[in-house]
Structures are given as C-alpha cells and as structure tokens.
Design an enzyme around this catalytic site. Structure first.
Site, short mmCIF file in Angstrom:
data_model
loop_
_atom_site.label_atom_id
_atom_site.label_comp_id
_atom_site.label_asym_id
_atom_site.label_seq_id
_atom_site.Cartn_x
_atom_site.Cartn_y
_atom_site.Cartn_z
N GLY A 96 -29.52 -11.26 -27.78
CA GLY A 96 -29.82 -9.85 -27.48
C GLY A 96 -28.59 -8.96 -27.64
N ASN A 150 -35.65 -16.45 -26.78
CA ASN A 150 -36.98 -16.64 -27.38
C ASN A 150 -37.24 -15.63 -28.50
OD1 ASN A 150 -37.46 -14.29 -25.99
ND2 ASN A 150 -39.21 -15.06 -24.83
N THR A 185 -37.18 -9.84 -27.96
CA THR A 185 -36.42 -8.61 -28.25
C THR A 185 -35.04 -8.91 -28.82
OG1 THR A 185 -35.62 -8.44 -25.96
CG2 THR A 185 -37.63 -7.23 -26.48
N ASP A 213 -37.99 -20.36 -24.68
CA ASP A 213 -38.41 -19.42 -23.65
C ASP A 213 -37.97 -19.97 -22.29
OD1 ASP A 213 -39.70 -17.95 -21.71
OD2 ASP A 213 -41.53 -17.70 -22.88
N GLY A 231 -31.46 -23.39 -11.47
CA GLY A 231 -31.60 -24.84 -11.38
C GLY A 231 -30.63 -25.55 -12.30
N LYS A 240 -27.12 -25.23 -10.86
CA LYS A 240 -26.97 -26.15 -9.70
C LYS A 240 -26.74 -27.57 -10.19
CE LYS A 240 -29.96 -27.86 -5.97
NZ LYS A 240 -31.05 -28.65 -6.58
N TYR A 270 -40.02 -4.43 -14.23
CA TYR A 270 -38.59 -4.72 -14.47
C TYR A 270 -37.81 -4.65 -13.16
CZ TYR A 270 -33.97 -4.34 -16.72
OH TYR A 270 -32.66 -4.53 -17.12
#
Ligand code: UDP
Length: 311
Positions: free
Chosen positions: A12, A34, A37, A58, A104, A107, A147
């Site tokens: 992006g 993904n 945008t 994604d 996750g 971590k 958003y």
C-alpha cells in the site's frame, strides 16, 4: 535490533514506504498484502532485492511465516473514505480479525507489534488540536463507522495483548498523510485535487471548504513511525503535521503549484465529515524527539511530480 520485519499492507501507500525504510536500514522485509487497495507497482522496485519478500495474502484469514521476526507492523486496511465505503466489511474485518491475526503472530515470534491507528479514532472532534488523551466523538453507525470503530477496536485488542500477554506494542495515530504512491482514484482530497488540476478538470471541494485538515508528508510520517518502533513507548502517539489549513486553502495551493486553470467547484459534504483536525504532537516531540520537516509546498511539489509521471 530490528533485523526482520513483517508489514501487512506492505504494497500500500504507507506500507511500501515502510518497506523502503526498513530495507534501507539493513533489515529483511516481508510485505503481505491482498492487493485490494495495495498495488504491485508500489513495490516492483523491491522485488529483486534479496532481503525483500512479498506474500499475497488476506490477513483476516491467516497469517504465519517461518523464521524469526523482530517486528510485526499491521498497516493493512482500506484507508480513504470512498475505499472503506466500497469495502465496508473487509475494512471491519482487517481492523478486527486482521489485528488479531497479526497480534497472534507477534506473540508467537516474541516480536514487537506496531499498529497503524488513525486520527479517525477522534471522529468529528470537539477539541482542537487533538491530544492522545481525547476519547473522540465517533458515530458508530455512520458510513465512516466501519473504519473508525475497526481502528478503535484494533487499539483495544492491541492493548489487551499488551496487558494480558505482555506483547510489546506500539500504537501510532496517523493524521492525513500524502505523497507519491497514493492512487489517483483513491478519492482523498490531495490525490483528487492534483489529478483534477493536472487534467484541467474542476477541482471538487466538498461543503464550503471551511473544514480543516493538517497534512503530513509521507517521509515525515515514516521517520516518526521508525522512531516509535525503536523506542520503548507503547503509545498511542499522534504522528502528524500540526499546520492546519482549510480544504479551500489546500485546493488553492494545489491549483497554484500545478499552474492549473481548473475551476474550483463546491460539492455536497460527505456525511460525518470531521469539521476540524489537527494533531497535538507534544508527546511525539518529547518522547521521540520527532517533528515534521517537510513544508507543505515542498511535499506537494514532489507529489505533483509523481502524479505527472503516472497520469
Ligand atoms: N474533500 C474535498 N474534495 C475531494 C475529496 C475530499 O473537499 O475531492 C474533503 C473531505 O470532505 C474532507 C477533506 O477533504 O473534508 C479530507 O478528506 P480526505 O478524504 O482526504 O480524508 P479524511 O480526512 O476525510 O479522512
């Protein structure tokens, strides 16, 4: 030491500049995107770099990579009002499920987690400028709610992982940022005005143009984020340029710099459009020794040069 970084939204606008930043500082970078945008053209100059890797994925579904990571940066999300109106559910999912997956991963790898939050957590603010202690004024069910609430939830999830799991986290609240690699069709004020001005089409100012924004050039933002992730500060911390202007002033500045003969026309103000926005950057100044360096006209000139090339 940051030796290996994973950046979601790495193809992006901001993500690709962050890839450049960490590669230039000697790290290995994995960009995940993904491409709804994001765009491969933003990272095509990096594909041959042996320290760079791209994974099309994604992040709301799954996120794992082999090997160690020092930093996971969650920068994936549609980020312009027309984008999140077009992809409301992916926007909610990437802020909620995507943040969970990225946390996750951090971590698991014992990595630092950096969240791209936003000035939109302040909504249509009742205090100006906005300090980090302001809780905001957000309409949860309006068109921007997808958003704003996703990012507010992402901050809450990030703090929960920090408090409950001890993950080291960094939350940056990003104010309106502009620069090369914005999409001409992304619908935000700066790319719209530049594209319209260069094509000689009417420059569309929404409302009466008296609403304000404070525009940050992308290299200043990247510098602020780089300092934050190398610091011990959890945040949230505002990174933005406190020079506040009306949209009409911004439109006129772009018209002048492009030497455009376009007319300025006034269109309907979008629902819940914030009337003012300006960061209080006392914290960033004090804790990160950061402040913006690129004046608006200089940043706009570089951005206009980029748009001239791609149009
Ligand atoms: N805006 C405008 N004309 C455009 C696009 C946006 O006047 O063609 C206005 C918009 O209504 C808002 C401001 O510019 O007041 C900034 O909008 P943008 O979409 O860039 O970002 P936002 O700060 O709203 O997320």
């Amino acid at each position: 030491m940051i030796k290996r970084v994973l950046i979601t939204g790495g193809a992006g606008f901001l993500g690709s500049h962050l890839c450049d930043n960490f590669l230039a500082k000697g790290a290995k970078v994995i960009a995940v995107d993904n491409l709804i945008t994001g765009s491969m053209t933003n990272i095509e100059h990096l594909i041959k770099n042996p320290r760079f890797e791209f994974i099309k994925l994604d992040v709301t579904n799954y996120l794992h990579v082999p090997g160690p990571l020092d930093l996971v940066m969650h920068f994936a999300s549609p980020a312009s009002p027309i984008d999140y109106a077009r992809w409301p559910i992916p926007t909610l999912k990437v802020g909620a499920l995507g943040t969970h997956k990225a946390l996750g991963l951090a971590k698991d790898k014992k990595a630092i987690f950096a969240l791209a939050s936003t000035s939109e957590v302040y909504g249509d603010p009742e205090v100006n400028p906005q300090p980090e202690t302001y809780w905001g004024n957000v309409n949860p069910i309006g068109p921007r709610g997808v958003y704003d609430e996703a990012k507010r939830y992402a901050e809450a999830m990030t703090m929960a992982y920090h408090r409950y799991h001890g993950v080291p986290v960094r939350i940056v609240r990003i104010f309106n940022t502009y620069g090369p690699r914005m999409r001409t069709e992304d619908g935000r004020a700066v790319p719209n005005f530049i594209t319209q001005a260069l094509k000689g089409k009417p420059i569309t100012v929404y409302g009466d143009g008296s609403q304000t924004r404070s525009l940050t050039y992308v290299s200043d933002l990247v510098d602020g984020i780089d300092r934050l992730v190398r610091s011990k500060e959890t945040g949230p911390i505002n990174i933005g340029n406190p020079v506040e202007m009306t949209l009409l002033e911004i439109a006129n500045t772009i018209k002048k710099l492009t030497k455009s003969r376009s007319r300025i026309v006034f269109k309907k103000l979008p629902v819940d459009d914030p009337k003012v926005r300006r960061p209080d950057i006392t914290l960033a100044r004090k804790l990160l020794k950061w402040e913006p360096k690129v004046p608006l006209e200089e940043g706009l000139k570089r951005t206009i040069a980029y748009f001239r090339r791609i149009l």
